[in-house]
Design a protein around this motif. Structure first.
Motif, mmCIF file in Angstrom:
data_model
loop_
_atom_site.group_PDB
_atom_site.id
_atom_site.type_symbol
_atom_site.label_atom_id
_atom_site.label_comp_id
_atom_site.label_asym_id
_atom_site.label_seq_id
_atom_site.Cartn_x
_atom_site.Cartn_y
_atom_site.Cartn_z
ATOM 1 N N LYS A 150 0.849 -1.178 0.000
ATOM 2 C CA LYS A 150 0.000 0.000 0.000
ATOM 3 C C LYS A 150 0.888 1.232 0.000
ATOM 4 O O LYS A 150 1.904 1.276 0.680
ATOM 5 C CB LYS A 150 -0.897 0.009 1.232
ATOM 6 C CG LYS A 150 -1.926 -1.104 1.226
ATOM 7 C CD LYS A 150 -2.855 -0.972 2.421
ATOM 8 C CE LYS A 150 -3.962 -1.993 2.358
ATOM 9 N NZ LYS A 150 -3.587 -3.308 2.744
ATOM 10 N N PHE A 151 0.474 2.227 -0.770
ATOM 11 C CA PHE A 151 1.210 3.477 -0.864
ATOM 12 C C PHE A 151 0.277 4.593 -0.418
ATOM 13 O O PHE A 151 -0.804 4.748 -0.961
ATOM 14 C CB PHE A 151 1.715 3.697 -2.294
ATOM 15 C CG PHE A 151 2.566 2.546 -2.760
ATOM 16 C CD1 PHE A 151 3.902 2.463 -2.401
ATOM 17 C CD2 PHE A 151 2.016 1.517 -3.507
ATOM 18 C CE1 PHE A 151 4.681 1.389 -2.799
ATOM 19 C CE2 PHE A 151 2.783 0.437 -3.905
ATOM 20 C CZ PHE A 151 4.124 0.374 -3.557
ATOM 21 N N ARG A 152 0.730 5.369 0.562
ATOM 22 C CA ARG A 152 -0.153 6.346 1.199
ATOM 23 C C ARG A 152 0.286 7.791 1.020
ATOM 24 O O ARG A 152 -0.463 8.701 1.312
ATOM 25 C CB ARG A 152 -0.273 6.024 2.678
ATOM 26 C CG ARG A 152 -0.717 4.593 2.920
ATOM 27 C CD ARG A 152 -1.000 4.335 4.365
ATOM 28 N NE ARG A 152 -1.383 2.959 4.611
ATOM 29 C CZ ARG A 152 -2.570 2.435 4.362
ATOM 30 N NH1 ARG A 152 -3.505 3.172 3.816
ATOM 31 N NH2 ARG A 152 -2.820 1.177 4.640
ATOM 32 N N ILE A 156 9.435 -14.228 5.780
ATOM 33 C CA ILE A 156 8.518 -13.125 5.548
ATOM 34 C C ILE A 156 8.916 -11.977 6.466
ATOM 35 O O ILE A 156 9.222 -12.190 7.645
ATOM 36 C CB ILE A 156 7.059 -13.542 5.842
ATOM 37 C CG1 ILE A 156 6.629 -14.667 4.903
ATOM 38 C CG2 ILE A 156 6.116 -12.350 5.730
ATOM 39 C CD1 ILE A 156 5.287 -15.295 5.249
ATOM 40 N N GLY A 157 8.892 -10.787 5.913
ATOM 41 C CA GLY A 157 9.148 -9.596 6.707
ATOM 42 C C GLY A 157 8.043 -8.578 6.503
ATOM 43 O O GLY A 157 7.447 -8.506 5.436
ATOM 44 N N GLU A 158 7.749 -7.824 7.547
ATOM 45 C CA GLU A 158 6.780 -6.729 7.466
ATOM 46 C C GLU A 158 7.563 -5.438 7.336
ATOM 47 O O GLU A 158 8.377 -5.115 8.204
ATOM 48 C CB GLU A 158 5.908 -6.681 8.716
ATOM 49 C CG GLU A 158 4.941 -7.838 8.839
ATOM 50 C CD GLU A 158 3.816 -7.791 7.810
ATOM 51 O OE1 GLU A 158 3.433 -6.675 7.372
ATOM 52 O OE2 GLU A 158 3.324 -8.866 7.444
ATOM 53 N N GLY A 159 7.329 -4.710 6.253
ATOM 54 C CA GLY A 159 8.043 -3.460 6.022
ATOM 55 C C GLY A 159 7.117 -2.260 6.059
ATOM 56 O O GLY A 159 5.988 -2.328 5.565
ATOM 57 N N LYS A 160 7.623 -1.185 6.674
ATOM 58 C CA LYS A 160 6.901 0.087 6.690
ATOM 59 C C LYS A 160 7.902 1.192 6.396
ATOM 60 O O LYS A 160 9.043 1.140 6.857
ATOM 61 C CB LYS A 160 6.248 0.334 8.045
ATOM 62 C CG LYS A 160 5.134 -0.642 8.343
ATOM 63 C CD LYS A 160 4.458 -0.331 9.650
ATOM 64 C CE LYS A 160 3.319 -1.322 9.860
ATOM 65 N NZ LYS A 160 2.662 -1.120 11.147
ATOM 66 N N ALA A 161 7.462 2.178 5.630
ATOM 67 C CA ALA A 161 8.313 3.312 5.285
ATOM 68 C C ALA A 161 7.601 4.601 5.687
ATOM 69 O O ALA A 161 6.393 4.740 5.473
ATOM 70 C CB ALA A 161 8.622 3.314 3.791
ATOM 71 N N ALA A 193 4.391 3.977 2.910
ATOM 72 C CA ALA A 193 4.263 2.693 2.218
ATOM 73 C C ALA A 193 4.398 1.563 3.220
ATOM 74 O O ALA A 193 5.066 1.707 4.249
ATOM 75 C CB ALA A 193 5.325 2.560 1.131
ATOM 76 N N GLN A 194 3.782 0.445 2.886
ATOM 77 C CA GLN A 194 3.923 -0.762 3.701
ATOM 78 C C GLN A 194 3.695 -1.971 2.815
ATOM 79 O O GLN A 194 3.017 -1.891 1.787
ATOM 80 C CB GLN A 194 2.945 -0.751 4.869
ATOM 81 C CG GLN A 194 1.490 -0.804 4.459
ATOM 82 C CD GLN A 194 0.569 -0.565 5.632
ATOM 83 O OE1 GLN A 194 0.327 0.573 6.010
ATOM 84 N NE2 GLN A 194 0.068 -1.651 6.205
ATOM 85 N N ALA A 195 4.296 -3.095 3.214
ATOM 86 C CA ALA A 195 4.133 -4.328 2.443
ATOM 87 C C ALA A 195 4.653 -5.510 3.251
ATOM 88 O O ALA A 195 5.508 -5.355 4.122
ATOM 89 C CB ALA A 195 4.882 -4.251 1.116
ATOM 90 N N GLU A 196 4.128 -6.671 2.903
ATOM 91 C CA GLU A 196 4.672 -7.924 3.412
ATOM 92 C C GLU A 196 5.656 -8.420 2.365
ATOM 93 O O GLU A 196 5.311 -8.544 1.184
ATOM 94 C CB GLU A 196 3.535 -8.938 3.608
ATOM 95 C CG GLU A 196 3.981 -10.242 4.189
ATOM 96 C CD GLU A 196 2.815 -11.182 4.387
ATOM 97 O OE1 GLU A 196 2.212 -11.156 5.469
ATOM 98 O OE2 GLU A 196 2.485 -11.927 3.431
ATOM 99 N N LEU A 197 6.890 -8.661 2.784
ATOM 100 C CA LEU A 197 7.972 -9.037 1.868
ATOM 101 C C LEU A 197 8.309 -10.506 2.057
ATOM 102 O O LEU A 197 8.700 -10.927 3.148
ATOM 103 C CB LEU A 197 9.209 -8.180 2.158
ATOM 104 C CG LEU A 197 8.963 -6.661 2.233
ATOM 105 C CD1 LEU A 197 10.186 -5.946 2.768
ATOM 106 C CD2 LEU A 197 8.562 -6.123 0.883
#
Length: 140
Positions: A92-94, A118-123, A131-135
């Protein structure tokens, strides 16, 4: 804290594709916080977009993945390996990321089993989630 040279000693990425300037926090194999100082001189801004430069979302995701890779490849069992994407879920891009922004990326490994995980990323920019995503990754 790790600087650019120390980051390049850990992950195989190089300019112009190294998208992390420093690591501010790290628990080896578990989590990391990295910084990217977004400059108008980034090569992707020449075409994305010339009159309104915006950092491509896929590069924000890649930058988060590189932060996670620094944490993982700092573990002795993964030293010298290559991190590869296995998937990207729920991206998701916010908020736009533009020249002059300081991108702060937080990546936490939620599951690691052997070379897969699996990693959880947030920017963030200025404390605002952009932005956030499951990597999903594989280490080879």
């Amino acid at each position: 804290m790790l600087n650019t040279k120390e980051i390049m000693d850990i992950i195989p990425h190089r300019q112009p594709f190294l998208l992390v300037d420093r690591i501010e926090e790290m628990e080896v194999g578990k989590r990391a916080v990295g910084i990217k100082c977004v400059s108008y001189n980034e090569p992707f801004f020449a075409g994305h977009f010339p009159d309104q430069p915006v950092m491509p979302g896929v590069l924000i995701i890649e930058a988060m993945a590189q932060v996670g890779a620094v944490s993982l490849l700092s573990d002795d069992k993964y030293k010298g390996k290559t991190p590869l994407f296995g998937g990207i879920k729920n991206a998701k891009f916010r908020r736009k990321v533009v020249p002059g922004d300081v991108l702060r990326m937080e990546v936490e490994m939620t599951r690691v089993r052997g070379p897969l995980g699996i990693g959880e990323g947030k920017a963030y920019v200025d404390g605002e989630l952009c932005a956030q995503a499951e990597l999903v990754f594989a280490i080879q």
